[in-house]
Design an enzyme around this catalytic site. Structure first.
Site: not given
Ligand code: NAI
Ligand SMILES: C[C@]12CCC(=O)C=C1CC[C@@H]1[C@@H]2C(=O)C[C@@]2(C)[C@H]1CC[C@]2(O)C(=O)C=O
Length: 340
Positions: A100, A102, A121, A144-145, A235, A248, A281
């Site tokens: 999923s 990123l 995943d 599961d990591v 993050s 977090y 993102f």
């Molecule tokens: N989307 C965003 O704005 C941001 C995301 N991140 C970080 O980027 C990474 C990827 O996030 P996204 O792609 O947005 O989220 P997402 O929810 O789309 O993808 C995360 C994936 O990690 C998997 N996962 C969760 N727990 C797990 C486990 N125990 N073992 C194996 N896989 C597991 C989920 O099944 C999912 O497929 C995360 O670490 C998130 O914290 C950081 C900053 C911003």
């Molecule tokens: C986008 C954020 C921040 C970076 C990250 O690691 C994961 C995210 C997903 C959840 C978002 C994060 C953020 O920027 C703040 C919000 C948008 C968060 C969900 C609620 C949030 O705290 C908010 O609405 C803040 O105003």
């Protein structure tokens, strides 16, 4: 480890005609492990000798030629197409959270540009579907990591299927939000939720790293002594965590904190460790939010005022892989966002 060819400033040179190209191909031999990619119609190469012209790209010493007209295959097995240029022994990556967001964007990008990827995943994830899209260049292993057995199994599958491991991209993560004390409910932060966040985001990342380095260390080193690269996902919350993000932010700050010591630790093995700290993102993690909220959040990003796309995260992954001087550092990828 494969040689990753990096394109610096393209040099525009005279295109040879097709006969000249065929003649050259016959006389050239490819270095094994050469990975060159044609990105967005440009060719990325290194001092090893690639030139880019508007009409196409070609590699000299390495022996692989491309022109607008199509693609040639050298005896050593390099081929070039519009989608990219690679040799069969391209980069092998393992991407956690690859089902999923990123992680998936990264897996797709690496495969599109010649790599092969094992997606790790949760069993409940869309990992099988994601790997299917990568055809023969992808595989899914339910992981599961936080589990030693699961990760060991994924590494074994990587060897069985692709023969080695060059790059780990740790994207698996969860987000939890809760105030340390809920006044209305007279309820403290649930300790189990805090522990789970640290377990998955921080300890899970470390678990994968500690088990993967043994396998990466077995790679022959390249001319620089490099054997592989580990890329983690932190993050911006590691630096500017908001209300409710104690768990977090702590988990993500832990990843930042271990980046330099791990890089120092693994320097002797020629393994680099780099962390990306994304801002907002567009992934399923944030997609759940109402459009109106998303618009407001986007407005808070100085430039570009929008959510990042997974492929932009993947572009940084690619740069980190390609640039041997990037090591022991956390790079923010956030459009200058500073969360309040
Ligand atoms: N989307 C965003 O704005 C941001 C995301 N991140 C970080 O980027 C990474 C990827 O996030 P996204 O792609 O947005 O989220 P997402 O929810 O789309 O993808 C995360 C994936 O990690 C998997 N996962 C969760 N727990 C797990 C486990 N125990 N073992 C194996 N896989 C597991 C989920 O099944 C999912 O497929 C995360 O670490 C998130 O914290 C950081 C900053 C911003
Ligand atoms: C986008 C954020 C921040 C970076 C990250 O690691 C994961 C995210 C997903 C959840 C978002 C994060 C953020 O920027 C703040 C919000 C948008 C968060 C969900 C609620 C949030 O705290 C908010 O609405 C803040 O105003």
């Amino acid at each position: 480890m494969s040689s990753y060819l990096l394109c610096d400033q393209p040099k525009v040179v005279q295109e040879p005609g097709p006969d000249k190209i065929k003649e050259e191909i016959k006389s050239k031999v490819l270095r094994p492990g050469l990975w060159c990619c044609l990105l967005y119609a440009r060719c990325w190469m290194s001092e090893a000798g690639c030139w880019v012209s508007e009409a196409g790209c070609w590699v000299s010493e390495a022996g692989c030629w491309v022109s607008e007209a199509g693609c040639w295959v050298s005896e050593a097995g390099c081929w070039v197409s519009e989608a990219g240029c690679w040799v069969p022994l391209g980069l092998v990556g393992l991407v956690t959270g690859g089902a999923s967001g990123l992680g998936r964007g990264t897996a797709e990008h690496l495969v599109k540009h010649g790599g092969r990827v094992v997606i790790c995943d949760l069993p409940s994830s869309k990992g099988r579907e994601a790997a299917k899209q990568l055809a023969g260049n992808g595989a899914f292993v339910p992981v599961d990591v936080t589990s030693e057995d699961d990760v060991k199994n994924a590494l074994q599958t990587t060897v069985d299927k692709f023969g080695r491991l060059d790059v780990v991209v740790n994207c698996a993560g969860i987000i939890t939000a809760s105030r340390v004390y809920n006044v209305k409910k007279d309820q403290p932060f649930d300790l189990k939720a805090f522990q789970r966040t640290i377990d998955v985001n921080l300890i899970g990342t470390f678990n994968v790293i500690r088990l993967a380095v043994g396998l990466i260390s077995k790679n022959a080193s390249d001319g620089d002594g490099q054997r592989g690269v580990i890329i983690n996902t932190s993050s911006v919350a590691a630096f500017d965590g908001q209300i409710g993000q104690a768990a977090y932010s702590a988990s993500k700050a832990g990843i930042v904190g271990m980046t330099l010591p791990l890089a120092r630790d693994l320097a002797k093995q020629g393994i680099r460790v780099v962390t990306i700290a994304p801002g907002m993102f567009r992934t399923p993690l944030v997609d759940a939010m109402p459009e109106k909220v998303l618009r407001e959040l986007e407005a808070g990003v100085p430039f570009p005022s929008r959510l990042g796309q997974p492929h932009e995260f993947a572009l940084l992954v690619q740069s980190i892989i390609q640039n041997p001087m990037l090591n022991g550092e956390t790079i923010r990828l956030d459009g200058a966002l500073r969360m309040q």
